[in-house]
Structure formats: structure tokens, C-alpha cells
Design a protein around this motif. Structure first.
Motif, PDB file in Angstrom:
ATOM      1  N   VAL A 160       6.061  -8.513 -10.342  1.00  0.00           N
ATOM      2  CA  VAL A 160       5.773  -7.085 -10.571  1.00  0.00           C
ATOM      3  C   VAL A 160       6.937  -6.433 -11.304  1.00  0.00           C
ATOM      4  O   VAL A 160       6.780  -5.731 -12.303  1.00  0.00           O
ATOM      5  CB  VAL A 160       5.501  -6.378  -9.228  1.00  0.00           C
ATOM      6  CG1 VAL A 160       5.475  -4.875  -9.410  1.00  0.00           C
ATOM      7  CG2 VAL A 160       4.204  -6.863  -8.623  1.00  0.00           C
ATOM      8  N   ASP A 200      -7.054  -3.334   4.469  1.00  0.00           N
ATOM      9  CA  ASP A 200      -5.848  -3.358   3.632  1.00  0.00           C
ATOM     10  C   ASP A 200      -6.187  -3.582   2.174  1.00  0.00           C
ATOM     11  O   ASP A 200      -5.706  -2.887   1.287  1.00  0.00           O
ATOM     12  CB  ASP A 200      -4.937  -4.503   4.092  1.00  0.00           C
ATOM     13  CG  ASP A 200      -4.242  -4.160   5.370  1.00  0.00           C
ATOM     14  OD1 ASP A 200      -3.220  -3.470   5.309  1.00  0.00           O
ATOM     15  OD2 ASP A 200      -4.765  -4.566   6.429  1.00  0.00           O
ATOM     16  N   LEU A 205      -6.376   2.329  -4.472  1.00  0.00           N
ATOM     17  CA  LEU A 205      -5.163   2.906  -5.059  1.00  0.00           C
ATOM     18  C   LEU A 205      -4.927   2.361  -6.459  1.00  0.00           C
ATOM     19  O   LEU A 205      -4.566   3.096  -7.378  1.00  0.00           O
ATOM     20  CB  LEU A 205      -3.961   2.585  -4.161  1.00  0.00           C
ATOM     21  CG  LEU A 205      -3.907   3.406  -2.873  1.00  0.00           C
ATOM     22  CD1 LEU A 205      -2.905   2.814  -1.908  1.00  0.00           C
ATOM     23  CD2 LEU A 205      -3.541   4.850  -3.195  1.00  0.00           C
ATOM     24  N   VAL A 206      -5.139   1.058  -6.615  1.00  0.00           N
ATOM     25  CA  VAL A 206      -4.928   0.467  -7.933  1.00  0.00           C
ATOM     26  C   VAL A 206      -5.924   1.063  -8.934  1.00  0.00           C
ATOM     27  O   VAL A 206      -5.554   1.415 -10.061  1.00  0.00           O
ATOM     28  CB  VAL A 206      -5.049  -1.074  -7.855  1.00  0.00           C
ATOM     29  CG1 VAL A 206      -5.117  -1.674  -9.238  1.00  0.00           C
ATOM     30  CG2 VAL A 206      -3.886  -1.654  -7.084  1.00  0.00           C
ATOM     31  N   LEU A 232       2.216   1.938  -3.385  1.00  0.00           N
ATOM     32  CA  LEU A 232       1.191   2.472  -4.291  1.00  0.00           C
ATOM     33  C   LEU A 232       0.964   3.949  -4.027  1.00  0.00           C
ATOM     34  O   LEU A 232       0.857   4.758  -4.963  1.00  0.00           O
ATOM     35  CB  LEU A 232      -0.127   1.698  -4.107  1.00  0.00           C
ATOM     36  CG  LEU A 232      -0.186   0.300  -4.713  1.00  0.00           C
ATOM     37  CD1 LEU A 232      -1.469  -0.398  -4.301  1.00  0.00           C
ATOM     38  CD2 LEU A 232      -0.102   0.382  -6.219  1.00  0.00           C
ATOM     39  N   LEU A 257      -4.665   4.413 -10.019  1.00  0.00           N
ATOM     40  CA  LEU A 257      -3.528   4.361 -10.936  1.00  0.00           C
ATOM     41  C   LEU A 257      -3.939   3.822 -12.303  1.00  0.00           C
ATOM     42  O   LEU A 257      -3.410   4.255 -13.326  1.00  0.00           O
ATOM     43  CB  LEU A 257      -2.421   3.500 -10.328  1.00  0.00           C
ATOM     44  CG  LEU A 257      -1.644   4.233  -9.229  1.00  0.00           C
ATOM     45  CD1 LEU A 257      -0.790   3.264  -8.437  1.00  0.00           C
ATOM     46  CD2 LEU A 257      -0.777   5.326  -9.838  1.00  0.00           C
ATOM     47  N   ILE A 304       0.832  -1.194   0.000  1.00  0.00           N
ATOM     48  CA  ILE A 304       0.000   0.000   0.000  1.00  0.00           C
ATOM     49  C   ILE A 304       0.869   1.247   0.000  1.00  0.00           C
ATOM     50  O   ILE A 304       0.633   2.205  -0.748  1.00  0.00           O
ATOM     51  CB  ILE A 304      -0.942  -0.036   1.222  1.00  0.00           C
ATOM     52  CG1 ILE A 304      -1.935  -1.185   1.058  1.00  0.00           C
ATOM     53  CG2 ILE A 304      -1.644   1.286   1.399  1.00  0.00           C
ATOM     54  CD1 ILE A 304      -2.794  -1.429   2.263  1.00  0.00           C
ATOM     55  N   ILE A 328      -7.956  -0.540   0.664  1.00  0.00           N
ATOM     56  CA  ILE A 328      -7.039   0.565   0.323  1.00  0.00           C
ATOM     57  C   ILE A 328      -6.295   0.234  -0.960  1.00  0.00           C
ATOM     58  O   ILE A 328      -6.194   1.052  -1.881  1.00  0.00           O
ATOM     59  CB  ILE A 328      -6.026   0.795   1.473  1.00  0.00           C
ATOM     60  CG1 ILE A 328      -6.757   1.223   2.748  1.00  0.00           C
ATOM     61  CG2 ILE A 328      -5.021   1.855   1.077  1.00  0.00           C
ATOM     62  CD1 ILE A 328      -5.855   1.247   3.967  1.00  0.00           C
ATOM     63  N   THR A 329      -5.760  -0.997  -1.019  1.00  0.00           N
ATOM     64  CA  THR A 329      -5.035  -1.406  -2.216  1.00  0.00           C
ATOM     65  C   THR A 329      -5.923  -1.273  -3.450  1.00  0.00           C
ATOM     66  O   THR A 329      -5.518  -0.737  -4.485  1.00  0.00           O
ATOM     67  CB  THR A 329      -4.547  -2.860  -2.072  1.00  0.00           C
ATOM     68  OG1 THR A 329      -3.959  -3.008  -0.793  1.00  0.00           O
ATOM     69  CG2 THR A 329      -3.552  -3.205  -3.134  1.00  0.00           C
ATOM     70  N   VAL A 352      -5.246   6.551 -14.341  1.00  0.00           N
ATOM     71  CA  VAL A 352      -4.169   7.385 -14.871  1.00  0.00           C
ATOM     72  C   VAL A 352      -3.513   6.713 -16.079  1.00  0.00           C
ATOM     73  O   VAL A 352      -3.306   7.334 -17.129  1.00  0.00           O
ATOM     74  CB  VAL A 352      -3.107   7.628 -13.764  1.00  0.00           C
ATOM     75  CG1 VAL A 352      -1.910   8.362 -14.347  1.00  0.00           C
ATOM     76  CG2 VAL A 352      -3.712   8.417 -12.629  1.00  0.00           C
ATOM     77  N   LEU A 353      -3.207   5.414 -15.932  1.00  0.00           N
ATOM     78  CA  LEU A 353      -2.533   4.697 -17.026  1.00  0.00           C
ATOM     79  C   LEU A 353      -3.394   4.679 -18.279  1.00  0.00           C
ATOM     80  O   LEU A 353      -2.908   4.951 -19.387  1.00  0.00           O
ATOM     81  CB  LEU A 353      -2.234   3.248 -16.593  1.00  0.00           C
ATOM     82  CG  LEU A 353      -1.031   3.054 -15.688  1.00  0.00           C
ATOM     83  CD1 LEU A 353      -1.005   1.639 -15.145  1.00  0.00           C
ATOM     84  CD2 LEU A 353       0.244   3.333 -16.453  1.00  0.00           C
TER      85      LEU A 353
END
Lengths: 139, 753
Positions: free
Chosen positions: B733, B631, B638-639, A40, B642, A37, B634-635, B645-646
Motif C-alpha cells: 500500500v 468487516d 469505504l473503498v 479508511l 473513496l 477499516i 465495511i471495508t 472521490v478519486l
């Protein structure tokens, strides 16, 4: 995207996001958060910066090439795993140290698990930035 | 290479030269010490664990057969490396050549010494690959590259069949150790036919038996020392070794007998006729090698104790004279610039030692007393005449091949060295001593062993016992009495002389026959390869079309269909729907997500679709929050951010959507989407119906704080309990980032499609 407001706000936001990302990284072991997290959040900080100021400036601000960051992160994570071998434990067994521990106080806990999480943080941060910056420069 | 002016030859071609000579020489001497023990009938075994979980060991086994091969490989190896130090030592690629040659030798040694069939196979492949590199040594010539590839593909394909055979025999016999397989009776096993065919496919391709013979003469592109090594001691004998080694296990069946005798006999005669057809002496020798391989196959297949005895003796005989002759023609080529039988003549005056080696070796090849070649031929004849079945075929082919060999001996050793001095490209002079040592020793051994035939017995006896499966009395002699075999020999000589005298007319006749022969294996090979490449291109274009959308379509369709099929097989469609306890906020999130998904699927612009997909993602994050997984939530958020954006960045490069095209494909997409969605929902519901196994959850909740000092169980699992998994994930990754980076940066601007 390069309006004055965005650019000015971004400067503040990036600092906040980076601070926050490290906060998330460090609290991860007991509260929601962790390296993934944190990475990110840190990456979104730089992505924001790149969108407002251009990828060239983002790279300058980053100082290190994102792929190098990711690779060193992988190395750090591996080191955290190998470290346990020196104590004769199995691969990736967490090694703990409590700085300044007394009878009543636990002290400051430091561990290879934290080092590993730092590695995860760097891999995620570096990988995302490598992709986003390359994509932005390609367009 | 063009510069052949004065050069200072380094001692044995520098360090790589003398090391390459020393290694086989030391090994040769080391193997010599085992002769008394092996001759006394002992076998030696040595083993270490390799892959214990698969029961694969590196085990070596030394008996008469492997010792004979090991001595030939190392002995001829030492002479060949000494020779190549002089022949190639000044070339810049020499160290590389020596590396390949050493790899080849070690592969070959391992092959004949290995007891474990899987280890044997690995060494088998080492020889295949190193011979590919050796044949293609002159890599800037297209011809040499083609020959190398041909040898690799033919022997490699056979190798794969051989591997399948190994797996079958390993399961049939319950062991991969040759020394244990020998004691298992397999002849009545239901797999015996398959095993025999697969093993023979490997052996026939490797030892160039008809119809896989065509690669061997082409392998002549290799420089002379390699030819000598390939053809005398080793590579092509690997198949012979395999057949000899498996004879106690697989031999004795009709399939084994007839395929070996027919293929071997035919190859022997066919190859000797083709040898007469050639005028390039190196090519002549290549075809005589085929003949020798055919003869060996023929007699191993014949399988009587006399036949095996003859074959083992002939194996040694052939290795000695063939290596000597190949090295000899290398010297002649080196010194005169020609290998043509029609050009070379009268060289014995200028090159007496070379001529001596050539004549001795050729006498052995022609089977003239008192050389060992004579004894070899006598024993083959004796074995052929005493065959209970197929006597005529075996005797006939052996006779024809020997008579032709006699004539070839003349072409190789008489024509170039006697008569009027011919007009060669370079003025002939005697070869350097380092090159003469090899052929002289090898040819001299042919004479020494012939006179002292007891020496050969020490090796032939244990080798015959190993191949026959039980001890066989071996008594080699030059002459005892006038018998049928001796008379046949005399007839052979007479026929051979006639053939030699008429060889020029015969060659012309053979050339004219060849010109109307419709079957050309070599050209057929090219056509086969072209066809295969065209097929590969066709199917690759069908399957690998490069359209991302179609790949995804196929993957999801496959997933949906297989999952649905699995559910249908187990009759797991009956799912209980239970809506009790679903709160208002659950319904709200559900509607939120469904609406997002619907808009995504029906949107006519990419921007709308991405935004709607973001709605779905946020809805899923809400679910995570509701069920206490902050957790993950949140991930997820955030993903999602992003990804937006991508995609927004990528959007700038993508063309506008074509509404007509969308309408065409949307129906199919909807079908697959509904299939996958329904199936996964039902799979989920079905697995929810089972009681949740909480053992792992309980364990992590209990131990997270006391043992791993962390209260956030998710994170503790990630970085401590399952740290190795996480390490793998971050490596993925990283690799994905590298891949994307290369794809984005790899194509310079203006070249992209």
C-alpha cells in the motif's frame, strides 16, 4: 463544493469520523473493525475536509505530511513484529500484557498486536491521503 | 591530469596506495608457504556453507594449478599496485582505480581457488565487471567507454553460456564441486557435447580466442598497469584456467581436441601477424597476448602430457615477460610521451634500467637461451613434434607464432632502445624507482628461472598433474642434446631475424592487405549492436505502447483464455446449477448488481459509469453482510466511497469520451468481459462443488480467543496469525502510494503529456 453548508457540516463530520475511526481501530480485536477499516474511515474524514476547504487547509490540519504518516506506520508495524524477538519468540508473535489484572478481573489488555494494528491504521490513512491530496493539487 | 608540473608524490600514493601494495604482497607470501606441500602432491580444501538449501557451498581448493595462478595473481598484483601508486597516485580518481583493481584481484583469486563451480562463476562475473570498470577508467573518453562495454558484452555473454554449462554439468555429475566432478566419468554422457560447447563459449570469449578476439586489443584503453595485469596474470587467463581445469573432465573428446587446437592455433598465428602490423608498442603487446592465449589453448587442447607440461611452463613464462613488457612501455610512455615504434629510438642511453628490463623480457619472449622463455619454447616444440595426431598443424602454428614473436621481441626491445636517439614529445629520462621495481623483478625472474630451471619445476610439476589428471614427470633443462626441437628453434631464430629485418616493409604490406579485407570484426560488432538496439526499440514499441486500456485488455484476455483452457484440459465444464434455497433477497441483490454492471458497460459518459460501478460495489457489500462478513463489507463500502472521490477528482482532467471510438472498441471489450466473467463463474461453481476444507477455519475459530485473545476472527487473522502477510500488504500500500505520488508530482506543470 465549497458551499457554506458543506463547510460547516464538514467541521462536525470530520471530528466525528476521526473519533469513529479510532473507535473502530480499538474495538477491532473483538468486534468488526480494525486498523484497516479505521484507517479508511480516518482518511475519508480528511478527504471530506480537503474537498470542502481545499487541500492546503487539509494539510495544515493534518500537520504532518501524509507520506511521513504512512512511513512511520510501516515502522511501527515493523517494530511490533520485531518486539517479539526480545522475548525469544518468533517474528510477529503477539506479546500481551494485562494491566491491573487480578484473580477475577482480566485487566486492561495491551499487546504488540494492537501496536501493529496502529501501524496498519497509519499506513492506510497516510497512503490514501498522500494519493488524494496529490491528485487534488494536480487537478 | 593536465598538470604534470612539480607534485609532491605521497608515499606510495597515500593510504590506498600502500594498502593496495600490502594486500597482494601479504597474500603472495602466504601462498608461498604452500609450495612444499603442493609440490609434494598434496591438495588442500576448505569449505563453508553458503546456500545450504541449494547445496551451494563456498569451497576453496588449492592444487598445483590454482597455486600457480594464485602466486602469479598476487605476485604480479603486488608489483602492479606498487607501479600504479607511482603512475596514477597523484590523480584524483586513484582510490577508485585501486578499489576496482583490488576487486579484480580478489575476483581472480577466488576464481582460481574456488572448488564450487557456482562460486567460481560468481568470481568469474566479478572479474568481468571489475575489468569493465578498469577498461573504462578514463570514463570521459568515448573510445574507452566503448571498449569497456564491448569487453563486458562479449565476456558477459560468454559467461551466461558458461553458467548454463555449469548447471548442466552439475546435474550430469551430481555435484558442483570441481574436486568431485573430476572423479565422475562424463565423456559418454549424452550432454557432454552441450556442456563442452557452453564451457568453451565462456572460455573462448574470456580468453579472446578467434572469432571473439576483437575486444582484447580494444581493451588497451585501460591505463598501463591495468593492461599488464589484465594481460599477463589474470583476466584473459581466466578462460585458459577454465580450459585447463576442465581438461581432466571434458578433455579427450574429438570435439574438445579439434576446437581447441584449431581455434588456438589460428588465433596464435593470426594474432602474431596482426602484432607485426601495429606500430603502437602497446598495441603490439596486446596482439602478442592474443598469440600467447592461442598457444596455450592449442597445447591444452593437444592434451598429451608433454603438451600440458609445455603449456603450464609457457603460462608462467608468458606472465612474467608480458607483465614486464607492459610495465616497461608504461614507463616509456610516461617519460617520453610516445609509444610509437617509429618515433622511439636510442632510449637506452637515457633509460638504462628500463632498457635492461625490456631486453631481458624480450629475450624471454623471443625464446633465446638461457632465459626461461627458451625452455618454454623448447618444451612446446618437443610436445608438438611428439603429437600422435595433427602434428603438422600444431608444430606449424607453434613455429609460425614463435618466429613472429621473435621479430616482435626485436620491435619491442631493440628498436626503441638502440640506435640514434629519437625525437620524442618529452625529453626522455629514467623512470622512478617504484615503477622500475616491477619490470626489473619480473624480467630478472625470467633469467633466474632459466638458469635455475629446478625452481620452475616445483610449480610446473603439480600444475601439470592437476591439468593432466595424473602425475607427470617434469624435468626442465636448458640443453641436453641436439634434437629436432633444438633444430626447430634455430630455424625459428633465423626466420625471426629475417622477419625483424624486414618488419617495416612487412607492416606496410599488411596494412595494404588490411585495407581491402572485407571482414572487420570490430566494425561488424558495431553494426551488430546497432541492429540489436533497433530490434529492441521495435519490439518495445510494439509491446510497451503505453496505452493503459490495451494493457488491461491483454491482461484480462490472457487470464480468460488460460483459465478457460485449463478448465477445458481437465474437462471441468460440467457444472451443476442448483437454485434451491435462493431466497428473494438474494435474487434482489443479484438483479441489483447485474443492473449496475450492465449500466456501467453501456454508459456513454464516465460519470454514469462510475456511479453505476458504485452500485455494483454496494451490491457486493450487501452480499458480504448477508453472509456474515461485516468487516469485509465495511471495508468494501469505504473503498467504494473513496474510489468515487478519486475518480471524481481525476475526471476533471480526463477528456470527454468519443462515442465513435467507444463503439469501435466496445465489441472486443464485451467479448473479453463475457469470457472472463463466464470462466470465473464456472471456476467458482466448480470449486464450490468440492467439499469445503474446514480445517483452517476450524483452527482459527477454536484458537482465536484462547490463544490470541480476540473474538473477531478476521481481524485476529490479519494482525496476529497472518501478521507477516499483513505487513507485506501494508508495505505494498505504502509503495503504491509513493508510486502514485511520484507520478502525480514527478512531472512539473506544463511538461505533462
Amino acid at each position: 463544493m465549497s458551499s457554506l453548508i458543506v463547510r460547516a457540516a464538514t467541521r462536525l463530520m470530520v471530528a466525528l469520523l476521526l473519533m469513529f475511526s479510532i473507535y473502530m481501530l480499538l474495538r477491532g480485536h473483538n468486534e468488526p473493525g480494525g486498523g484497516f477499516i479505521g484507517g479508511l474511515i480516518g482518511a475519508s474524514g480528511f478527504v471530506l475536509y480537503a474537498m470542502a476547504h481545499g487541500s492546503a487547509e487539509a494539510r495544515t490540519a493534518l500537520r504532518i505530511d501524509p507520506l511521513d504518516i504512512a512511513m512511520s506506520g510501516l515502522g511501527i508495524a515493523l517494530f511490533a513484529g520485531v518486539a517479539s524477538l526480545f522475548d525469544g519468540d518468533a517474528f510477529f508473535t503477539g506479546q500481551w500484557m494485562f494491566l491491573g489484572a487480578t484473580e477475577t478481573e482480566k485487566g486492561l489488555p495491551l499487546s504488540t498486536v494492537l501496536i501493529f494494528d496502529v501501524g496498519v491504521y497509519l499506513v492506510v490513512l497516510g497512503s490514501i491521503l498522500a494519493m488524494v491530496l496529490a491528485l487534488e493539487e494536480e487537478v | 591530469m593536465a598538470d604534470t608540473g612539480p607534485q609532491v608524490p605521497r608515499l606510495f600514493g597515500g593510504p590506498s596506495g600502500w594498502i593496495s601494495v600490502a594486500v597482494p604482497l601479504v597474500l603472495f607470501i602466504w601462498f608461498l608457504q604452500f609450495i612444499p606441500a603442493i609440490a609434494a602432491g598434496e591438495t588442500l580444501r576448505w569449505s563453508i556453507e553458503w546456500v545450504p538449501s541449494l547445496d551451494v557451498a563456498i569451497s576453496f581448493w588449492l592444487d598445483g594449478l590454482s597455486l600457480t595462478f594464485a602466486l602469479l595473481i598476487t605476485g604480479i598484483g603486488a608489483l602492479v599496485t606498487l607501479y600504479s601508486a607511482q603512475y596514477l597516485g597523484t590523480q584524483p580518481q586513484y582510490p577508485r582505480f585501486i578499489l576496482f583493481l583490488m576487486a579484480f584481484m580478489i575476483g581472480m583469486l577466488g576464481l582460481v581457488l574456488a572448488d564450487n563451480l557456482l562460486a567460481l562463476f560468481v568470481f568469474w562475473e566479478v572479474t568481468t565487471i571489475s575489468s569493465y570498470l578498469l577498461i573504462g577508467y578514463l570514463a570521459d573518453e568515448a573510445k574507452s567507454r566503448r571498449s569497456a562495454l564491448q569487453a563486458l558484452l562479449v565476456t558477459g555473454t560468454g559467461g551466461l553460456a558458461f553458467l548454463a554449462g555449469i548447471v548442466l554439468i552439475g546435474f550430469a555429475a551430481g555435484s558442483f564441486e570441481l574436486s568431485e566432478i573430476r572423479d565422475v566419468e562424463l565423456r559418454d554422457h549424452p550432454w557432454i557435447v552441450a556442456i563442452s560447447i557452453l564451457f568453451l563459449a565462456g572460455a573462448f570469449t574470456k580468453s579472446a580466442q578467434f572469432p571473439f578476439h576483437f575486444w582484447l586489443p580494444n581493451a588497451m584503453a585501460a591505463p598501463t598497469p591495468v593492461s599488464a595485469y589484465l594481460h599477463s596474470a589474470t583476466m584473459v587467463k581466466a578462460g585458459i584456467y577454465l580450459m585447463a581445469r576442465m581438461n581432466p573432465t571434458l578433455g579427450g573428446t574429438d570435439l574438445w581436441f579439434w576446437s581447441l587446437t584449431i581455434a588456438g592455433g589460428f588465433t596464435a598465428v593470426f594474432a602474431s601477424i596482426l602484432a607485426m602490423r601495429q606500430s603502437d608498442i602497446k598495441q603490439v603487446l596486446a596482439y602478442t597476448t592474443l598469440m600467447a592465449l592461442g598457444t596455450l589453448t592449442l597445447f591444452i587442447g593437444a592434451g598429451t602430457s608433454a603438451a600440458i607440461k609445455g603449456a603450464m611452463l609457457f603460462l608462467i613464462v608468458h606472465s612474467l615477460y608480458k607483465a614486464a613488457l607492459f610495465l616497461m612501455i608504461g614507463i616509456v610512455d610516461h617519460r617520453t610521451g610516445s609509444r610509437e615504434a617509429e618515433v622511439l629510438s636510442g632510449l637506452s642511453r637515457k633509460m638504462p634500467l628500463t632498457a635492461l628490463a625490456a631486453v631481458l623480457a624480450a629475450l624471454s619472449m623471443a625464446g633465446i637461451p638461457p632465459l626461461i622463455g627458451f625452455i618454454g619454447k623448447e618444451f612446446l616444440y618437443k610436445a608438438a613434434l611428439s603429437m600422435p595426431t595433427a602434428q603438422l598443424w600444431i608444430t606449424g602454428t607453434a613455429f609460425a607464432a614463435s618466429a613472429l614473436m621473435f621479430a616482435v621481441g626485436g620491435i619491442v626491445a631493440l628498436r626503441p632502445f638502440f640506435g640514434k636517439l629519437g625525437d620524442t614529445p618529452k625529453a626522455p629520462r629514467e623512470g622512478p624507482i617504484a615503477m622500475l621495481v616491477g619490470p626489473l623483478i619480473l624480467a630478472g625472474l625470467g633469467l633466474a628461472l632459466g638458469v635455475n630451471s629446478d625452481w620452475a619445476e616445483t610449480l610446473v610439476r603439480p600444475a601439470t598433474a592437476a591439468v593432466y589428471g595424473s602425475p607427470v614427470a617434469v624435468d626442465l633443462y636448458l640443453y641436453k642434446e641436439v634434437n629436432a626441437a633444438l633444430i626447430l628453434s634455430l630455424v625459428t631464430f633465423a626466420t625471426g631475424i629475417v622477419l625483424y629485418l624486414g618488419h617495416r616493409r612487412l607492416r606496410a604490406r599488411l596494412a595494404s592487405i588490411e585495407s581491402w579485407n572485407p571482414i572487420h570484426f570490430d566494425r561488424g560488432w558495431d553494426r551488430f549492436l546497432d541492429g540489436f538496439a533497433a530490434f529492441a526499440k521495435w519490439q518495445a514499441q510494439k509491446l510497451q505502447h503505453g496505452v493503459l486500456r490495451r494493457y488491461i485488455f491483454v491482461i484480462f484476455a490472457f487470464l480468460g483464455v488460460t483459465a478457460a483452457y485449463a478448465m477445458w484440459l481437465r474437462d471441468a465444464w460440467q457444472v451443476q446449477f442448483d437454485f434451491t434455497g435462493v431466497a428473494f433477497r438474494d435474487w434482489a441483490v443479484l438483479i441489483f448488481i447485474t443492473a449496475g454492471a450492465f449500466v456501467t458497460a453501456t454508459a456513454n459518459s464516465r460519470m454514469t459509469a462510475v456511479a453505476a460501478l458504485g452500485v455494483v460495489g454496494i451490491g457486493v457489500a450487501l452480499i458480504f453482510i448477508m453472509f456474515g462478513a461485516p468487516d469485509v463489507a465495511i471495508t468494501q463500502l469505504l473503498v467504494e466511497t473513496l474510489v468515487v472521490v478519486l475518480v471524481a477528482l481525476a475526471m476533471l482532467k480526463l477528456p470527454y469520451l468519443n462515442p465513435k471510438k467507444i463503439a469501435e472498441i466496445r465489441g472486443w471489450d464485451a467479448l473479453v468481459a463475457i469470457l472472463v466473467g463466464t470462466t470465473s463463474a464456472i471456476v467458482l461453481l466448480a470449486s464450490m462443488a468440492e467439499p469445503l476444507d474446514r480445517r483452517l477455519t476450524d483452527y482459527f475459530e477454536l484458537t482465536s480467543w484462547p490463544e490470541a485473545y480476540g473474538r473477531n476472527v478476521v481481524n485476529v487473522i490479519l494482525v496476529d496469525f497472518r501478521a507477516l502477510d499483513t505487513f507485506g500488504e501494508i508495505a505494498v500500500v505504502m509503495i503504491a502510494a509513493l508510486g502514485a505520488f511520484v507520478l502525480l508530482r514527478g512531472t512539473p506543470k506544463g511538461e505533462e503529456k
